[in-house]
Design a protein around this motif. Structure first.
Motif, PDB file in Angstrom:
ATOM      1  N   PHE A   1       4.504  12.055 -22.078  1.00  0.00           N
ATOM      2  CA  PHE A   1       3.846  12.046 -20.773  1.00  0.00           C
ATOM      3  C   PHE A   1       3.128  10.718 -20.542  1.00  0.00           C
ATOM      4  N   ARG A   2       2.509  10.196 -21.597  1.00  0.00           N
ATOM      5  CA  ARG A   2       1.814   8.921 -21.491  1.00  0.00           C
ATOM      6  C   ARG A   2       2.808   7.794 -21.198  1.00  0.00           C
ATOM      7  N   ASP A   3       3.975   7.845 -21.827  1.00  0.00           N
ATOM      8  CA  ASP A   3       4.979   6.814 -21.575  1.00  0.00           C
ATOM      9  C   ASP A   3       5.417   6.820 -20.108  1.00  0.00           C
ATOM     10  N   LEU A   4       5.604   8.028 -19.565  1.00  0.00           N
ATOM     11  CA  LEU A   4       5.951   8.117 -18.144  1.00  0.00           C
ATOM     12  C   LEU A   4       4.804   7.590 -17.279  1.00  0.00           C
ATOM     13  N   GLU A   5       3.606   8.011 -17.630  1.00  0.00           N
ATOM     14  CA  GLU A   5       2.431   7.543 -16.894  1.00  0.00           C
ATOM     15  C   GLU A   5       2.292   6.027 -17.024  1.00  0.00           C
ATOM     16  N   TYR A   6       2.517   5.529 -18.235  1.00  0.00           N
ATOM     17  CA  TYR A   6       2.389   4.099 -18.483  1.00  0.00           C
ATOM     18  C   TYR A   6       3.431   3.307 -17.686  1.00  0.00           C
ATOM     19  N   GLY A   7       4.622   3.877 -17.558  1.00  0.00           N
ATOM     20  CA  GLY A   7       5.649   3.217 -16.764  1.00  0.00           C
ATOM     21  C   GLY A   7       5.238   3.059 -15.322  1.00  0.00           C
ATOM     22  N   TRP A   8       4.737   4.137 -14.746  1.00  0.00           N
ATOM     23  CA  TRP A   8       4.279   4.056 -13.355  1.00  0.00           C
ATOM     24  C   TRP A   8       3.023   3.199 -13.240  1.00  0.00           C
ATOM     25  N   LEU A   9       2.171   3.272 -14.256  1.00  0.00           N
ATOM     26  CA  LEU A   9       0.969   2.440 -14.260  1.00  0.00           C
ATOM     27  C   LEU A   9       1.348   0.964 -14.296  1.00  0.00           C
ATOM     28  N   SER A  10       2.345   0.634 -15.095  1.00  0.00           N
ATOM     29  CA  SER A  10       2.805  -0.762 -15.167  1.00  0.00           C
ATOM     30  C   SER A  10       3.347  -1.212 -13.818  1.00  0.00           C
ATOM     31  N   LYS A  11       4.128  -0.342 -13.175  1.00  0.00           N
ATOM     32  CA  LYS A  11       4.658  -0.703 -11.854  1.00  0.00           C
ATOM     33  C   LYS A  11       3.520  -0.951 -10.881  1.00  0.00           C
ATOM     34  N   PHE A  12       2.536  -0.086 -10.949  1.00  0.00           N
ATOM     35  CA  PHE A  12       1.423  -0.267 -10.021  1.00  0.00           C
ATOM     36  C   PHE A  12       0.670  -1.561 -10.300  1.00  0.00           C
ATOM     37  N   THR A  13       0.338  -1.800 -11.567  1.00  0.00           N
ATOM     38  CA  THR A  13      -0.478  -2.971 -11.869  1.00  0.00           C
ATOM     39  C   THR A  13       0.262  -4.271 -11.567  1.00  0.00           C
ATOM     40  N   TYR A  14       1.567  -4.299 -11.828  1.00  0.00           N
ATOM     41  CA  TYR A  14       2.325  -5.504 -11.489  1.00  0.00           C
ATOM     42  C   TYR A  14       2.423  -5.670  -9.968  1.00  0.00           C
TER      43      TYR A  14
ATOM     44  N   SER B   1       0.827  -1.204   0.000  1.00  0.00           N
ATOM     45  CA  SER B   1       0.000   0.000   0.000  1.00  0.00           C
ATOM     46  C   SER B   1       0.860   1.253   0.000  1.00  0.00           C
ATOM     47  N   ARG B   2       1.947   1.207   0.745  1.00  0.00           N
ATOM     48  CA  ARG B   2       2.850   2.359   0.774  1.00  0.00           C
ATOM     49  C   ARG B   2       3.461   2.597  -0.602  1.00  0.00           C
ATOM     50  N   TRP B   3       3.923   1.511  -1.228  1.00  0.00           N
ATOM     51  CA  TRP B   3       4.482   1.653  -2.574  1.00  0.00           C
ATOM     52  C   TRP B   3       3.398   2.081  -3.569  1.00  0.00           C
ATOM     53  N   ASN B   4       2.198   1.565  -3.353  1.00  0.00           N
ATOM     54  CA  ASN B   4       1.093   1.968  -4.234  1.00  0.00           C
ATOM     55  C   ASN B   4       0.883   3.473  -4.201  1.00  0.00           C
ATOM     56  N   ASN B   5       0.963   4.046  -3.011  1.00  0.00           N
ATOM     57  CA  ASN B   5       0.806   5.498  -2.900  1.00  0.00           C
ATOM     58  C   ASN B   5       1.873   6.236  -3.688  1.00  0.00           C
ATOM     59  N   ILE B   6       3.110   5.733  -3.595  1.00  0.00           N
ATOM     60  CA  ILE B   6       4.197   6.373  -4.338  1.00  0.00           C
ATOM     61  C   ILE B   6       3.957   6.252  -5.835  1.00  0.00           C
ATOM     62  N   PHE B   7       3.614   5.045  -6.270  1.00  0.00           N
ATOM     63  CA  PHE B   7       3.377   4.838  -7.698  1.00  0.00           C
ATOM     64  C   PHE B   7       2.197   5.665  -8.176  1.00  0.00           C
ATOM     65  N   GLN B   8       1.164   5.708  -7.355  1.00  0.00           N
ATOM     66  CA  GLN B   8      -0.018   6.442  -7.790  1.00  0.00           C
ATOM     67  C   GLN B   8       0.239   7.943  -7.837  1.00  0.00           C
TER      68      GLN B   8
END
Length: 1545
Positions: free
Chosen positions: A523-536, A476-483
């Motif tokens: 911007f989408r690529d950066l967002e997608y990178g963090w989105l990928s980290k979150f989803t994984y 959850s803590r990492w999720n907050n950072i990723f989000q």
């Protein structure tokens, strides 16, 4: 016989023995009043008399209704209790009367059934049966009668009913007294029949007493509202949701949703068919509640928004907490009963009553659980909806009061983000709120139960539980950072996307689509990178949560074996079920923490916004007097745009404008002219001084603000229609001919931001809006800059000096020509009024005003010379041949309003959003599922899911096998095999989760790339007719969509869902389409697949051991098909069969919910942009109501969508609970040889969540279809027609093309859309390289359209344009557009810096940029800023004046140095002095270039090589200025008009 004997006697007759008459009477009365039999006869007589009277009366009415038709007006034909079509309100008295009579009817019916079951063996029993029948019939009739009162809106109870209630109370009191006496005298020896009778008598007494009071009072408690009494909402909203008047039972079971679902089942729901919200749920009510509870000025509150929400909704929060406790209290009963069921089946089953007791207990607990669970969901969602409604309404009102600096500090985009994102986060938190305090309670109960079954071996489970909690907290803590990083990059992407959409015309002119697309993509690529980290990471979270039950079970069983704790079927399956209960706090607590932490952040953001600085209401003193002469007065005024800083933009302002005078404000670019108007309006922060304004004010902004509405609606601006004043406003603003040419006149719809109007048309419409409001003082900010000379002169004569001649006018202008007519001229420089006076006075003093006039006179010398020359050759000044049709063909920015609709008869330019109806096409599913790796990806997901489910089922079979009594238990073998199965299951789970995530992310990115490419390549006409809000809902992603709460979807043993978690709600914030594709659809699609495998596994195992249950599969399958796809009984009507009862409505509600979001967002954004105009005209209330209407429109879809979901869930879970209990009954009472005890435990552990799984299997498949609407909507924009190719490899121009700048136009014809009239009607001309061409003509004549054709923003319908021998239609668009330079009519700046605006692509050095700024007269301004070239440019360039924006646009062109340059009113917003300098620089820097200049200022084009006059889409004249002036011509008329303007009117 004594009184005591009569109390217990069952005889209906008695012998009276008395020596006196009085004694005889006393004995007789004692017998009648005390003996049970006479009491029954007395009761029955009264009841029968009442029923008989009602029956006779009803028969009489029916007789006259069906026989005596001629007497239709007779009162007998009216309903039994009278009827009234007025609306009503039901009070507590009526509800209690109805409920209590219904309760008595139920009691007496039950007693009647019991009496019949006992049989009739004596006269007493016969009398008892007759009495019970009469009582049941009487009170049933009474209940129907009371209920009928509501239907016919009876205000007073019928007299017969009131008399009966009075008599009934007397007899009930007598019977109750007899019952109490019998209890005291006889006690325990009383006959059972009489004991039951006495209990009923004592229950009946308080009910009869209440009904006695009602009878005495008379009124029913129904209040009939006549028309004058109806409030505005009631009278306007006849189609109110059934929830408003639903009974308690209807609300508890969602019966009030039936009319909506039934209507949606028959045909696709339309927006107007969805009922409005209940009055107490509507936005206006919530706004008032929020305002009432907002902290008062003296209160010391840290978080005002949080405090206000708690004050408003503490009761609702407490109620949902109560529902959560009820749900928690019954959810443990099912697992605990497993041990009892196993024990019962393993025994001798001598007492069947025990089995029935267990089944009944299970049924009651499941029903309570289902009811409380779904009510908790619905009430929480409703609470979230109310919070959203109240906060959005309050935010909107706050936006109308924000000071200018606060508005700039937050920004339009950020304010809209507050509304769309942060408010939604608060709303969604309501489902998570109670899990914080419930977590310790749930853990304590679960662990206590485990200890009771497994002893100290639960320590292993406790250790595992703590480890899992720590792991989920870390995630959850990492999720907050990723989000946070997702949010940050999403905001950047959305900002860039918004800029792209709002400024697409300029971007296409400059061929910057690829640059902006790459910017958005980065911007989408950066967002997608963090989105990928979150989803994984989310995958790991899901893997752990899904694995916890089987891993904890394996660990606990291993420890139990080590500690020699005996294991049997009851203990094993009870423990595994309790492990599932432990799952809920493991999941909900961390996610509740996340949700609440995010809500806390949102509260902080909202609090900063809601407590931002507002306009000072007393900064401007308004009144009617001030000495009777003065209209506007400023004394010692110092003003600042910033509320806090000491820097002033206006200093030492002193002015006095008399009533009826025309005051003109002049000065160079950036001198503070517009700021002075803002200070008079009260828009600036007043540092010191006094401002007084007499009467009402009207304001016309320099940058036109036009609403997306019809022309008439824009002019009326919410005021009632006054036909004479309306027509006068249109006439004096020279709009008559425009409206005549338009197909739909003033009913023509204006596009978003006035996109389909020319600059002059927008300016004149907002001027007409101001005139129609009939104000006392008018503030006009450079209203003549966008219109041609003739139109400007006409407006000045007819409007400023005509219609407004008696009004006070403050006019900011660069047109020196009009200053002769001013009563007062104010000259500004550097925020100060440096000169003031009349024209002649200022001219004599020289200084700044002298310089402005000198510059103007210099530019007029050529005009005067030309006029003199033409005068010598022509005795008569040429008249304007088209003066009477001055508006020509409207084109705005080249867009013809007349062509706003492709078919005559449809005045809408912005069409209603495309909305598919019916089922989502299978092709949509196919496109989504096969987007990444085709059908191979789909097959892989299905295969892994099936194998995973089988592995989990195997673990349960192994448990049942090893714990059976007939099997020798081997601890090592048991735990080894179980551990192997658990490991295989976890491995498959990891592979499946990552596979689904990988495919989902790849698909989401593919869709995003496609829609970005599609929008970038879309033709300009698409953006003209599509609101940006509609596009943003496709491509936007809400920041909280990543927080998904999986309360139920964590599976143990693969074949069953967690029994413990029954609130079953995914918390997400992504209502937008890209968000659904990014995260929700892949998750839910995979879950749906699992749900159906799970349901199949439950049914297989349950039917395997309770084989009669198989007969229940058929109705279950029918229900699934009926709810999901369509009723099997409606095969004759395929449309009904396809749609499905629930899904048909739910799907359309979901679509309507998506469609109604964009108007609310657009209206909010539109309001913030035009807030100065709204405030000036005092239209706050109208716009607030407009926001409320849009919010209500969206929330009613959300409300009924939530209602439909819970309607389905409640019914499916209730059905599942009954099926479970029936199957349990079969297992319990079938012989032990057929159903072994261990199999009972296995079946029950699977069967307990049947109700939940059944609901989820149907609900999630429906939810996926609703979310698939997002794919459907994305596909609509992915498949839009594209403009021509950007590059054509076979037709590349030479590197130095165009080398000469020769232009040939042959029979050029242009129309904007098929089947619309031509805008350019066959223009042919030739332009030589290096020529300077001036293009003039009336506003809306087609000048800007011509430029758009050169850039192919509009493709020619016929003819061609050749440049240096190359047909431009054969080139790629970027090859064409990148070779031209243009300064468009609307100066557009992008958020960023001066450097990024001058050179967006980064092709030039700082030295070249500084040189360009020097040439466009901005070097000193930029150099004075601390950041130099990195000086900030806010959204839309609002921190730069309009003139400075145009100069920055000029700087771009000077860097580019194109061979062909187009200038569309490039200097319209600068003063004559600056204009002259710029024109000189352009002619020097672009000496050898071909320049085509559109201008309304004659000095700008008078020295051009040739002049092109366009009127009504035709090239009327094309020659040198001198030749045109030598003969009567349109150009000569324009020059003469311009020359005459300065002579006065």
């Amino acid at each position: 016989m004594s009184s005591a004997s009569w109390l217990t006697s069952l005889e209906c007759s008695t012998s009276l023995d008395s020596s006196s008459f009085l004694s005889l009477v006393a004995q007789w009365l004692s017998f009648i009043l005390l003996s049970p039999c006479p009491q029954r006869l007395l009761f029955s007589s009264i009841d029968l008399l009442f029923v008989f009277s009602i029956t006779v009366f009803a028969a009489q009415k029916l007789y006259f209704r069906f026989i005596s038709e001629a007497n239709s007006s007779s009162s007998v034909n009216k309903p039994l209790l009278g009827n009234d079509k007025s609306q009503l309100r039901v009070g507590l008295w009526f509800k209690l009367s109805l409920y209590l009579t219904a309760i008595l009817a139920i009691i007496y019916t039950a007693l009647c059934v019991l009496a019949f079951t006992r049989g009739i063996k004596s006269s007493w029993e016969l009398i008892d049966v007759v009495f019970r029948v009469v009582q049941a019939t009487t009170f049933t009739v009474m209940s129907v009668l009371v209920a009928h009162e509501k239907k016919v809106k009876a205000i007073v109870h019928p007299m017969s009913l009131r008399i009966f209630w009075v008599v009934n109370f007397v007899i009930a009191a007598l019977c109750a007294a007899s019952a109490i006496t019998r209890l005291i005298i006889v006690g325990k020896d009383l006959d059972p029949t009489l004991r039951m009778d006495d209990i009923v008598s004592q229950v009946n007494l308080p009910v009869s007493a209440f009904l006695f009071i009602v009878a005495i009072k008379g009124p029913t408690g129904i209040r009939v509202l006549k028309e004058p009494e109806l409030d505005s909402n009631t009278s306007m909203e006849s189609n109110v949701s059934g929830y408003a008047t639903a009974s308690l039972f209807s609300r508890a079971t969602w019966l009030w949703m039936n009319p909506v679902l039934s209507k949606g089942y028959k045909s696709p729901l339309k927006m107007e068919e969805v009922p409005s919200l209940p009055p107490d749920h509507q936005a206006e009510t919530m706004a008032q509640l929020f305002e009432m509870n907002w902290p008062r000025p003296g209160e010391n509150v840290n978080n005002a928004v949080r405090t206000t929400l708690i004050r408003c909704f503490w009761k609702e929060i407490a109620f949902t907490g109560f529902l959560a406790v009820v749900r928690l209290s019954v959810m443990y009963i099912g697992p605990v009963l497993i041990q009892s069921f196993v024990g019962f089946t393993s025994g001798k089953k001598n007492n069947p009553a025990e089995g029935y007791y267990l089944i009944l207990t299970l049924l009651i607990s499941k029903v309570i659980e289902v009811l409380s669970s779904h009510q908790f969901n619905f009430q929480s969602l409703k609470l979230g909806m109310l919070i959203r409604s109240s906060v959005i309404s309050a935010m909107y009102k706050k936006g109308l009061r924000l000071s200018c600096s606060s508005r700039q500090a937050h920004g339009v985009g950020q304010i809209v983000s507050y509304m769309a994102v942060d408010v939604q986060q608060l709303s969604d938190m309501m489902l998570q709120l109670h899990f914080l305090w419930m977590m310790p309670l749930q853990l304590a109960i679960a662990l206590a139960l485990l200890y009771g079954y497994m002893g100290v071996s639960i320590l292993a489970a406790l250790v595992a539980l703590i480890a899992v909690l720590i792991f989920t907290l870390m995630i959850s803590r990492w999720n907050n950072i990723f989000q946070f990083n997702v949010m940050k990059n999403r905001d950047l992407r959305m900002k860039a996307t918004n800029e792209l959409l709002n400024n697409m015309r300029v971007i296409k002119f400059q061929a910057w689509e690829e640059h902006f697309s790459k910017k958005i993509q980065s911007f989408r690529d950066l967002e997608y990178g963090w989105l990928s980290k979150f989803t994984y990471l989310f995958c790991w979270n899901m893997i752990v949560l899904w694995s916890v039950p089987i891993l904890m079970a394996a660990l606990t069983f291993a420890v139990a074996i080590l500690l020699r704790v005996p294991l049997d079927a009851g203990k094993v399956f009870t423990a595994t079920t309790i492990f599932k209960i432990l799952q809920e706090p493991i999941r909900t607590f961390p996610q509740a923490l996340i949700s609440i932490s995010q809500a806390t952040i949102s509260l902080g953001r909202l609090d900063r916004y809601m407590t931002s600085q507002e306009l000072e209401s007393d900064s401007v003193e308004r009144g009617e007097g001030f000495g009777g002469r003065i209209a506007v007065e400023v004394k010692d005024g110092n003003f600042s745009w910033d509320d806090d800083s000491g820097g002033t933009v206006l200093k030492d302002v002193n002015l006095e404008i008399k009533k009826g005078h025309l005051a003109a404000i002049v000065g160079t670019v950036g001198s503070g002219k517009s700021s002075l108007l803002a200070s008079i309006l009260g828009e600036l922060h007043k540092v010191s001084g006094e401002v007084r304004v007499c009467g009402t004010t009207g304001y016309v902004a320099q940058t036109s603000w036009i609403q997306n509405a019809t022309i008439q609606e824009n002019i009326l601006f919410g005021s009632p229609m006054n036909r004479a004043r309306y027509e006068e406003a249109i006439r004096v603003c020279c709009l008559v001919k425009d409206l005549e040419i338009m197909d739909h006149g003033d009913q023509t719809e204006i596009g978003e931001r006035g996109i389909n109007l020319s600059g002059g048309q927008k300016q004149r419409i907002q001027l007409a809006r101001a005139i129609y409001q009939d104000c006392d003082t008018y503030l006009l900010d450079d209203v003549f800059s966008a219109v041609d000379a003739h139109t400007g002169s006409e407006i000045f004569k007819e409007c400023v000096r005509g219609a407004l001649k008696d009004k006070t006018i403050v006019l900011v202008t660069h047109q020196v020509d009009f200053l002769h007519n001013a009563d007062l001229i104010l000259v500004m420089r550097d925020g100060k009024i440096v000169q003031s006076g009349r024209y002649e006075e200022l001219l004599e003093s020289g200084m700044d005003f002298g310089a402005l006039v000198a510059a103007h006179e210099t530019s007029m010398e050529l005009v005067d010379m030309s006029t003199t020359t033409s005068g010598g050759n022509s005795q008569q000044t040429p008249r304007l041949p088209y003066a009477n049709s001055s508006q020509g063909q409207p084109n705005g920015e080249g867009k013809s309003l007349g062509q706003s609709a492709s078919v005559k008869g449809n005045a809408k330019l912005i069409e209603d959003e495309e909305r598919a109806t019916g089922r989502v096409n299978f092709d949509v599913y196919r496109q989504y599922c096969t987007e990444a790796y085709g059908w191979w990806g789909v097959a892989a997901v299905i295969l892994v899911s099936v194998v995973w489910q089988f592995s989990l089922m195997g673990s349960d079979y192994w448990l049942a096998y090893e714990t059976s009594k007939n099997h020798t238990f081997s601890p090592s073998l048991f735990i080894n095999i179980y551990s192997i199965i658990a490991s295989v299951s976890c491995t498959l789970l990891v592979f499946r989760s990552f596979l689904v995530t990988f495919l989902g992310l790849k698909t989401a990115q593919s869709f995003f790339n496609q829609i970005l490419c599609s929008i970038s390549h879309a033709p300009m006409s698409f953006f003209d007719t599509t609101p940006s809000g509609r596009l943003l809902t496709r491509v936007s992603v809400s920041h909280a969509y990543l927080i998904v709460r999986i309360d139920l979807l964590v599976e143990e043993k693969g074949t069953k869902l967690l029994y413990a978690s029954t609130d079953k709600r995914f918390i997400f914030q992504a209502s937008t389409d890209q968000a659904s594709v990014d995260f929700l659809i892949p998750l839910f699609l995979a879950m749906t697949l699992t749900m159906y495998f799970t349901l199949l596994g439950i049914l297989v195992i349950t039917c395997q051991y309770a084989w009669p249950t198989i007969f229940l599969i058929i109705p279950l399958a029918w229900l699934n098909i009926w709810y999901r796809k369509g009723s099997l009984t409606s095969l004759a009507n395929p449309s009904l069969c396809v749609q499905g009862y629930y899904l048909a409505s739910s799907r359309e509600l979901s679509r309507l919910d998506s469609i109604t979001k964009a108007p609310a967002i657009h209206h909010f954004s539109e309001t913030i942009t035009g807030v100065m105009t709204i405030r000036c005209f005092g239209k706050h209330d109208r716009f607030v109501q407009g926001n409320i209407d849009r919010v209500n429109a969206n929330l009613r879809m959300d409300f009924h969508n939530n209602g439909s979901n819970e309607w389905l869930g409640f019914r499916l879970e209730l059905i599942g609970s009954f099926v479970l209990c029936v199957s349990t009954m079969f297992m319990v009472f079938l012989p032990s040889s057929i159903v072994r005890p261990e199999n009972v435990g296995l079946s029950l552990s699977y069967g307990l969540p049947l109700n939940t799984v059944l609901f989820w299997a149907v609900y999630m498949s429906c939810f996926v279809e609703n979310r698939m609407v997002a794919v459907e909507r994305l596909k609509q924009f992915i498949n839009i027609p594209s403009e021509a190719a950007w590059k054509i490899t076979e037709s590349l121009p030479s590197p130095n093309w165009p080398s000469h700048g020769n232009i040939e136009i042959e029979d050029l014809q242009v129309r904007y859309r098929p089947n619309t009239p031509l805008v350019l009607k066959g223009i042919s001309l030739s332009i030589h390289g290096g020529e300077k061409i001036g293009v003039v003509g009336r506003t809306g004549g087609g000048k800007s359209t011509l430029i758009q054709v050169f850039f192919r923003l509009v493709e020619p319908s016929a003819g061609k344009i050749m440049i240096d021998g190359v047909d431009i239609c054969k080139l790629g668009l970027h090859d064409l557009r990148s070779r031209f330079g243009i300064i468009p009519q609307d100066p557009v700046l992008f958020e960023g810096t001066v450097r990024s605006n001058i050179d967006p692509i980064g092709l030039y050095s700082d030295e070249e940029i500084w040189k360009s700024l020097d040439r466009c007269q901005l070097m000193d301004v930029v150099a004075a800023k601390p950041e130099k070239l990195d000086a900030s440019v806010v959204d839309s360039g609002d921190n730069w004046s309009v003139g400075q924006r145009q100069l920055l646009c000029l700087g771009r062109v000077m860097l580019k140095r194109s061979r062909i340059l187009f200038m569309d009113e490039a200097t319209a917003s600068v003063d004559s002095q600056t204009d002259a300098v710029i024109q000189k620089i352009i002619r020097e820097d672009f000496l050898d270039c071909t320049i085509i200049t559109i201008a309304h200022r004659i000095p700008t084009v008078i020295d051009c090589s040739r002049v092109l006059v366009i009127d009504a889409g035709l090239a009327k004249e094309f020659d040198t200025p001198s030749n045109l002036l030598e003969r009567p011509s349109l150009f000569a008329a324009l020059v003469q008009e311009y020359a005459n303007r300065s002579s006065g009117f």
